[in-house]
Design an enzyme around this catalytic site. Sequence first.
Site, mmCIF file in Angstrom:
data_model
loop_
_atom_site.group_PDB
_atom_site.id
_atom_site.type_symbol
_atom_site.label_atom_id
_atom_site.label_comp_id
_atom_site.label_asym_id
_atom_site.label_seq_id
_atom_site.Cartn_x
_atom_site.Cartn_y
_atom_site.Cartn_z
ATOM 1 N N HIS A 166 0.818 -1.134 -0.170
ATOM 2 C CA HIS A 166 -0.472 0.402 -0.306
ATOM 3 C C HIS A 166 1.154 1.229 0.147
ATOM 4 O O HIS A 166 0.238 2.846 -0.249
ATOM 5 C CB HIS A 166 -0.627 -0.035 1.379
ATOM 6 C CG HIS A 166 -2.485 0.637 1.158
ATOM 7 N ND1 HIS A 166 -2.274 1.921 -0.062
ATOM 8 C CD2 HIS A 166 -3.532 0.709 1.533
ATOM 9 C CE1 HIS A 166 -3.668 1.855 0.512
ATOM 10 N NE2 HIS A 166 -4.186 1.516 1.154
ATOM 11 N N ASP A 180 -8.276 -9.541 -18.842
ATOM 12 C CA ASP A 180 -7.896 -10.747 -19.958
ATOM 13 C C ASP A 180 -6.558 -11.367 -19.987
ATOM 14 O O ASP A 180 -6.090 -10.468 -20.183
ATOM 15 C CB ASP A 180 -8.837 -10.725 -21.016
ATOM 16 C CG ASP A 180 -8.579 -12.071 -22.078
ATOM 17 O OD1 ASP A 180 -8.148 -13.197 -21.359
ATOM 18 O OD2 ASP A 180 -9.660 -11.935 -23.197
#
Length: 452
Positions: free
Chosen positions: A176, A398
């Site tokens: 983070h 994808d």
Amino acid sequence: MIMSKLLRYGRRQLHTIVSRDIIKPYSPTPPHLKTYNLSLLDQCSPNSYMPIVVFYPSSNIYPSSIDKTLDLKKSLSQTLTQYYPFAGRLKQYHPTYVDCNDHGVEFIEACNDSSMSDFLQQSHHEDFDQLIPNDLIWFDPNLEGDKDENNITCPLAVQVNHFACGGVAVATSTSHKIGDGRSALNFINKWATVTTQSSSRDQQESSLINPHIIRHQARRNTNFLDILSRKSRVGCVTRSFSFTNQKLNDLKAKVTAMTLESGQPIMNPTRVEVLTWLLHKCAVAAATKTNLGTFKASDMTFPIDMRNVLVEKLHGTTLGNPLMMIHFPTSNQIELAPNTVIHKLRSMKIQLQSISNLEVLTSIIADMPFETALEMSRRIYESYVYTSLCRFPAYGIDFGWGKPVKLTIGGTVMNTTILLDTPNDDGIEAIVCLEKEDMKAFQNDPDLVAFC
């Protein structure tokens, strides 16, 4: 080898780590980019990791999982050339910069002897944790030991999990300190696109998915107390709840009617607004029930992605933590009403729209007195946190094997809720983490069940 065992419906499932490798950037990082300074917003971010898992069904694209893995390693190496801070190193405690030394990221390969459909149907949310590399599930377990200011860590780790059916789950865990949830999703999207282009020999670059890396000025260590990193995962459970668009439309109609009745109408409430209100109302009711019926006063916190909120918009693939926190109390039943919650949320969002650019956003944090920042951190630590990753095209990620059947976030933190779109964009999935006793009451709340 590391093995973990799951008992589900009397059948033992084995999840086994089969290999570990280090993947380095395909091209070396230029000398003038060797130091990536963390912005003040990055430095104030929790010392945590964001685990994301994307599930793909079996396909006939590759003769074997070995070929699939080789392609993933190659495309990861190419992706790291542009996401070069991810292949560097930073201090575990109070980092101010990333040393972009091209040391690479760990690529772990694992096998599960069940089919993906069985795994998804028979697993609780906690069972996804084994799919995450090195147990980097929000907070690095190494951070619980003695603090050594000289310890360094890698901003990213990857694990590719093969199922017996031929399906695969690709998991990443991202620091983070380098970026928020959108940064992590942008990285996976870029990696997937590079994989597709590599396998199809289409090397066209798309500026829409390339990372937008801002060169920040060097800053001294802020030494803000990292209170948020202490939020516990012990004694809590995480469960997933799905809400169809039809049910969400029904909820929107109910909220509109309730606010009209109150004399403070909320017109055209969004899916996220009404769902967040419902989840919080049910969470407070559950905590009140386990608190012997005494109303549980609470706070609500919303991390807001400022990329598209600032007057001078940031690129959608901007790397970092351009976030602001909206925070307000729900101390009584009146403050818990939908018109009050949604009105506060909207009015505070409007205030954020007046912030002109990233420099001004950063100065707001820089000019904040330490005592104020400490009190804000404490209140956020004790509050219910709601964050939305909806409308990000997660189910368009994808790798060349077709669209994913599921995307989820690994084990979350106490009193934290994450909202995601469902696979066919036909609703919202809420990943909710509460104390065990609170969760028992929460998941049986009739108001929740009516819309879930």
